[in-house]
Design a protein around this motif. Structure first.
Motif, short mmCIF file in Angstrom:
data_model
loop_
_atom_site.label_atom_id
_atom_site.label_comp_id
_atom_site.label_asym_id
_atom_site.label_seq_id
_atom_site.Cartn_x
_atom_site.Cartn_y
_atom_site.Cartn_z
N TYR A 774 1.35 -1.12 0.07
CA TYR A 774 0.14 -0.11 0.06
C TYR A 774 0.58 1.30 -0.25
O TYR A 774 0.97 2.09 -0.73
CB TYR A 774 -0.99 -0.25 1.04
CG TYR A 774 -2.02 1.51 1.58
CD1 TYR A 774 -2.04 1.63 -0.06
CD2 TYR A 774 -2.87 1.55 2.47
CE1 TYR A 774 -3.39 2.52 0.23
CE2 TYR A 774 -3.46 2.59 2.76
CZ TYR A 774 -3.91 3.32 1.31
OH TYR A 774 -4.84 4.37 1.82
N GLY A 775 1.54 1.39 0.86
CA GLY A 775 2.94 2.43 0.85
C GLY A 775 3.26 2.74 -0.50
O GLY A 775 3.71 3.43 -1.37
N GLU A 776 3.60 1.65 -1.09
CA GLU A 776 4.63 1.48 -2.63
C GLU A 776 3.55 2.27 -3.67
O GLU A 776 3.81 2.86 -4.33
CB GLU A 776 5.24 0.33 -2.78
CG GLU A 776 6.11 -0.50 -2.55
CD GLU A 776 6.57 -1.46 -2.17
OE1 GLU A 776 8.04 -1.52 -2.25
OE2 GLU A 776 5.48 -2.62 -2.92
N LEU A 778 0.91 3.90 -2.61
CA LEU A 778 0.91 5.69 -2.50
C LEU A 778 1.70 6.47 -3.25
O LEU A 778 1.48 7.53 -3.42
CB LEU A 778 0.25 5.76 -1.04
CG LEU A 778 -0.74 5.16 -0.18
CD1 LEU A 778 -0.33 4.91 0.67
CD2 LEU A 778 -1.80 5.98 -1.16
N ARG A 779 2.97 6.25 -2.53
CA ARG A 779 4.54 6.28 -3.27
C ARG A 779 4.45 6.68 -4.54
O ARG A 779 3.99 8.34 -4.71
CB ARG A 779 5.23 6.03 -2.60
CG ARG A 779 6.91 6.83 -2.89
CD ARG A 779 7.78 6.13 -2.49
NE ARG A 779 8.37 5.01 -3.75
CZ ARG A 779 8.57 5.05 -4.96
NH1 ARG A 779 9.00 6.24 -5.46
NH2 ARG A 779 9.29 3.90 -5.54
N ARG A 784 2.80 10.90 -0.43
CA ARG A 784 4.29 10.90 -0.08
C ARG A 784 4.16 10.51 1.22
O ARG A 784 4.43 9.95 2.91
CB ARG A 784 4.89 11.80 0.36
CG ARG A 784 5.71 11.71 -1.60
CD ARG A 784 6.68 12.42 -1.08
NE ARG A 784 8.32 12.70 -2.87
CZ ARG A 784 9.05 13.44 -2.89
NH1 ARG A 784 9.72 13.89 -2.39
NH2 ARG A 784 9.19 12.98 -4.53
N ALA A 787 1.96 7.64 2.48
CA ALA A 787 2.79 6.38 2.59
C ALA A 787 3.34 6.28 3.63
O ALA A 787 3.66 5.15 3.97
CB ALA A 787 3.10 7.17 0.99
N GLN A 790 2.39 4.18 6.27
CA GLN A 790 2.03 3.27 5.79
C GLN A 790 3.12 2.11 5.98
O GLN A 790 3.47 1.44 6.37
CB GLN A 790 1.62 2.68 4.29
CG GLN A 790 -0.23 2.85 4.33
CD GLN A 790 -1.40 2.43 5.53
OE1 GLN A 790 -0.84 1.22 5.90
NE2 GLN A 790 -1.90 3.31 6.02
N GLU A 813 12.02 2.59 -0.04
CA GLU A 813 10.85 3.28 0.14
C GLU A 813 10.43 4.45 0.51
O GLU A 813 10.28 5.66 0.45
CB GLU A 813 9.38 2.79 0.44
CG GLU A 813 9.05 1.31 -1.23
CD GLU A 813 9.12 1.99 -2.32
OE1 GLU A 813 8.27 2.66 -2.61
OE2 GLU A 813 9.38 1.27 -3.53
N THR A 817 10.72 8.63 -0.21
CA THR A 817 9.52 9.80 0.52
C THR A 817 10.18 10.74 0.97
O THR A 817 9.37 11.79 1.20
CB THR A 817 8.09 8.84 1.21
OG1 THR A 817 9.09 9.09 2.17
CG2 THR A 817 7.59 7.67 0.55
#
Length: 895
Positions: A774-776, A778-779, A784, A787, A790, A813, A817
């Motif tokens: 999920y963070g990837e 969002l980035r 950011r 991201a 997460q 990751e 950000t």
């Protein structure tokens, strides 16, 4: 003085020096008869200043008497048995015939032997010298080799001397060859002519005993140089001929005394004289340096003298001596007199004799009370040879085959089973023979062939016992599961359904496995779920619980899997069911890995692997090796994971173990994903055949396909996983299913729902995987701040679990950000600094277990447990046992 053995002497001195400093060790000295093995043992005894020394020697005629050799070795230390834990003391007393209660398994006797050796070493050191180990009874060998493999910090040195036929896999070996020319010449008499010396050096092949004994056998003409050509014979035969020449020159009373002593084997002077040996004859043999009489024990100076004395006698005289020994033992008070009497009667029998066969059968059952499985097999086999009635003979062969199988002698077990009459109609005998043949094929061949053996014979069982047939068919389905063969499973299931209903969850579980193998996920999950739901009230023993636990994996029920397997491990240890413990440790390690208890998982799997090697469970080694690789993949230990996975997959493929190979490939796929190589990951995951593992690994296959830019290859595994998750209805599988949909459909709502569902499950690793994905996402969407939230959550979990590769991906990751991630840490697991075995010891000690209790559970000596605690305390920054509980409580892995 020893000639030409400087290197070997140095090895022995090193072993003794280490034992005197508290470090234990073992050594196997191998070589042909007369090569100098016994001389090196004597050298070790002479160098053991300040050490307690135990000595034992194998006697060929006692090789079928369980624990006879162990009793001889330990007899001077039996007064310390009371210092052992109660279960071990009871087992060892029972094995040695000193108590009424029989040991429940042979490896508990091995653990008791290890503890007793540690006790006898005390604060000093102990040397155990075991000569002619190839003639030790199998029960004694099992116990001693089990102990030798686990020596660590007891101050015990064990040296085995053996010819061919002694198996001690895992122990260091020293192979003795012949002496070089100079050393060989030094052993020969100085007055021999040069050409005679050269001929003897050549013919002896450097064998020290031959160099000593052959000159004494030369005639005056031969010493003068008139030597005739010698045929191509092994050195041992030449030496034996020399001994036979010496024996032939003795007066008749001495030859008879030697024959009786050779046939007896026990060395008891009372028995030898009672069978007809005269004291005058024994004295004459002793003056000739062929035997030694110490107190009431008669011993041969070398095993080849015993062989020469026995083999040089006419067969009629040998038969008469065995009958005389049997008569002499009739009134003996020795604990094994009845067993020895039965064997002497058997040796004196020329044809079928039901009375002697019954006595051997009784001998076998007495051996059963002492867990002497090899002795049981030998006694029943000889009883069968003396049985004229074909039905009764088949029953005894079946009993021999089962005992041989229990002893791990798979080839012998199968040969015995194949010798039984094919038209036997006793269902117990038929089922036993089928079990032996299938077990042999399962362990040494393939599960598919094992299942076919069951199917080919089960109809004969069903005609007499439908209950026996049902259990055999459940086992056939289990074989089909391990082989990944749906056709075999369906054939067995059809036969099972045709039988009258057997009220057992094992039957419904087996039928569920069949449906799962055929692709009916819903039907399979329903039946297996029914079996698991009622297991607690079904009164199942260890085998049934083991089967039930295996159903939890395709059901996605990780917590119950860990609960049942933990109970099975405890039950196996408590009851001494060591053969089942390897499977239990594998399942428990896999369950702990599933729940992210990686340290405990590795410890359990390593313990199982060690035990499987001891037992020779080749297929279990493959399963555990692949399971260990799977755990290592989660932690990101690339080198160890790859080594274990590749070895395990190669072994499993060769053995036809489809689920094991699938777990190994899953491990490689996970590792490649963690390394950021999705193409390689996809290649491994797509190679997993259609099994329960293919369903569980489908989520990783989806991610590998998406990350490698091949979304079309994600469709099938996504559908597979979604169908399975829909039926198992577990929070974790539902969350993972949503993560897969989010990756394929690029839908943030699925990510949000997945993160929420993960809060209800017990698999933080999967939660962190979802947060990372999920963070990837969002980035890439340039969000950011969102991201980072997460990614930080994912990093914290990966760090805590020690999942290093995945933690580094989360850090990368985060850096992308603009964040500065924290350095790697494992604050929630202070035990992460320990080795797997130190971790096990500390965990048990923190729960209040004593060193003796810990040793009993982990198959170590109490002194080795203390050594591991001594090593662990500085690593943990503590100085006392009382501080362990606080350390353990702060470790989330132990909660």
């Amino acid at each position: 003085m020893l000639y030409g053995r400087a290197g070997e002497q140095a090895d022995i001195e090193r072993l003794l020096a280490e034992a005197k400093t508290g470090q234990s060790g073992a050594l196997v000295i191998r070589g042909q008869a007369g090569i100098g093995k016994s001389a090196l043992l004597d050298y070790a005894a002479g160098r053991a200043e300040g050490m307690r020394v135990l000595r034992g020697v194998g006697i060929e005629s006692e090789a079928e008497l369980p624990f006879a050799a162990l009793h001889l070795l330990l007899r001077t230390g039996l007064d310390r048995i009371h210092a052992l834990p109660d279960a071990q003391a009871t087992a060892l007393n029972g094995a040695l015939g000193l108590g009424d209660i029989a040991p429940e398994n042979r490896l508990l006797v091995g653990l008791a032997t290890l503890s007793l050796l540690s006790e006898l070493a005390g604060d000093g050191a102990l040397l155990c010298l075991i000569d002619d180990a190839q003639w030790f009874d199998q029960a004694s060998i099992d116990a001693l080799v089990f102990a030798a493999r686990r020596l660590e910090a007891e101050g015990v040195a064990m040296i085995f001397a053996a010819r061919a036929g002694f198996h001690a896999t895992g122990l260091p070996e020293l192979r003795l060859g012949g002496l070089d020319g100079a050393a060989a010449a030094a052993l020969l008499p100085a007055d021999l002519l040069p050409q005679v010396r050269e001929r003897l050096i050549e013919e002896s092949d450097g064998n020290p005993l031959a160099l000593i004994e052959l000159p004494a056998a030369l005639t005056a003409e031969q010493r003068a140089g008139r030597l005739s050509p010698v045929g191509a014979m092994p050195v041992a035969d030449r030496v034996q001929e020399a001994f036979q020449t010496q024996i032939a020159a003795l007066p008749e009373p001495a030859r008879i005394a030697l024959l009786i002593a050779a046939a007896d084997g026990s060395g008891e002077l009372e028995t030898v004289v009672g069978a007809g040996a005269s004291l005058h004859g024994l004295e004459s043999a002793e003056r000739s340096r062929l035997i030694e009489i110490r107190g009431t024990i008669v011993g041969f100076r070398h095993p080849l003298i015993r062989a020469a004395a026995y083999q040089s006698a006419p067969v009629t005289r040998r038969l008469a001596v065995h009958r005389a020994l049997a008569d002499a033992l009739t009134s003996s008070a020795a604990m094994d007199a009845a067993d020895r009497r039965a064997w002497h009667l058997a040796a004196a029998s020329l044809g079928p004799d039901e009375d002697v066969a019954r006595e051997l059968e009784e001998t076998a059952e007495r051996a059963r009370t002492r867990s002497g499985h090899a002795a049981i097999a030998a006694a029943y086999e000889r009883a069968a040879e003396l049985t004229a009635d074909p039905v009764r003979r088949s029953g005894r062969l079946a009993a021999a085959a089962l005992a041989a199988s229990d002893a791990g002698l798979m080839g012998r077990a199968a040969a015995l089973a194949d010798s039984a009459t094919p038209d036997v109609d006793d269902p117990d005998v038929i089922a036993a023979l089928i079990q032996v043949r299938a077990h042999r094929e399962f362990e040494l061949g393939t599960p598919l062939a094992a299942g076919r053996i069951i199917m080919d014979g089960v109809s004969r069982v069903a005609a007499h016992s439908q209950e026996w047939a049902a259990w055999l068919l459940v086992e056939a389905i289990r074989c089909a599961w391990f082989a990944g063969d749906a056709r075999l499973a369906e054939e067995a299931a059809a036969s099972l359904r045709a039988l009258p209903e057997v009220n057992s969850p094992l039957v419904s579980g087996a039928l569920g496995l069949t449906r799962l193998l055929s692709g009916d996920i819903g039907g399979g999950i329903e039946l297996m779920g029914e079996a698991v739901d009622v297991y607690a009230s079904a009164g199942l023993g260890v085998p049934g619980l083991t089967f039930t636990a295996s159903l939890c994996l395709p059901l996605g029920r990780a917590v119950l899997y860990e609960e049942i397997t933990g109970r099975v491990v405890a039950d196996c240890r408590k009851s001494g069911m060591i053969g089942w413990l390897t499977s239990a440790l594998q399942d428990h390690g896999l369950a702990q890995g599933w729940l992210c208890q990686y340290g405990e998982a590795r410890a359990a799997l390593n313990a199982g692997l060690r035990l499987a090697a001891d037992l020779g469970h080749e297929h279990r080694i493959s399963h555990i090796t692949c399971s260990l690789a799977w755990v290592l993949a989660h932690q990101g230990d690339a080198e160890e994971c790859r080594a274990n996975a590749e070895e395990g997959v190669a072994r499993a493929n060769a053995q036809g173990l489809v689920p094991a190979a699938a777990i190994g490939r899953w491990a490689l796929g996970l590792l490649e994903l963690g390394l950021g190589r999705p193409d390689a990951a996809l290649q491994q995951l797509e190679a997993i055949p259609s099994t329960g593992i293919a369903v569980l690994s489908a989520a990783d296959q989806v991610e590998a396909a998406i990350r490698s830019g091949r979304p079309e290859q994600a469709k099938e595994p996504l559908a597979r996983y979604l169908a399975w998750a829909r039926h198992v209805r577990q929070p974790s599988s539902d969350a993972i299913a949503l993560r897969c949909r989010a990756l394929v459909e690029e839908d943030e709502a699925h990510f949000v729902d997945a993160v929420r569902l993960h809060e209800e499950d017990t698999q933080p690793y999967e939660q962190a995987r979802t947060q990372l994905a999920y963070g990837e996402w969002l980035r890439r969407a340039r969000r950011r701040a969102d991201a980072r939230a997460q990614l930080r959550g994912a990093l914290e979990v990966f760090d805590r679990l020690g999942s290093e590769l995945w933690a580094e991906r989360a850090r990368a990751e985060l850096r992308a950000t603009g964040d500065v991630p924290a350095a790697p840490r494992r604050a929630d697991d202070p035990l992460s600094v320990l080795t797997p075995q130190e971790r096990q010891v500390v965990r048990l000690a923190a729960n209040g277990a004593s060193n003796r209790d810990i040793a009993a559970q982990l198959f170590l000596s109490p002194r080795t447990v203390g050594y591991h605690l001594y090593k662990a305390f500085p690593k943990l920054g503590i100085t006392s046992r009382a501080q362990l509980a606080a350390i353990a409580r702060s470790s989330s892995v132990l909660d």
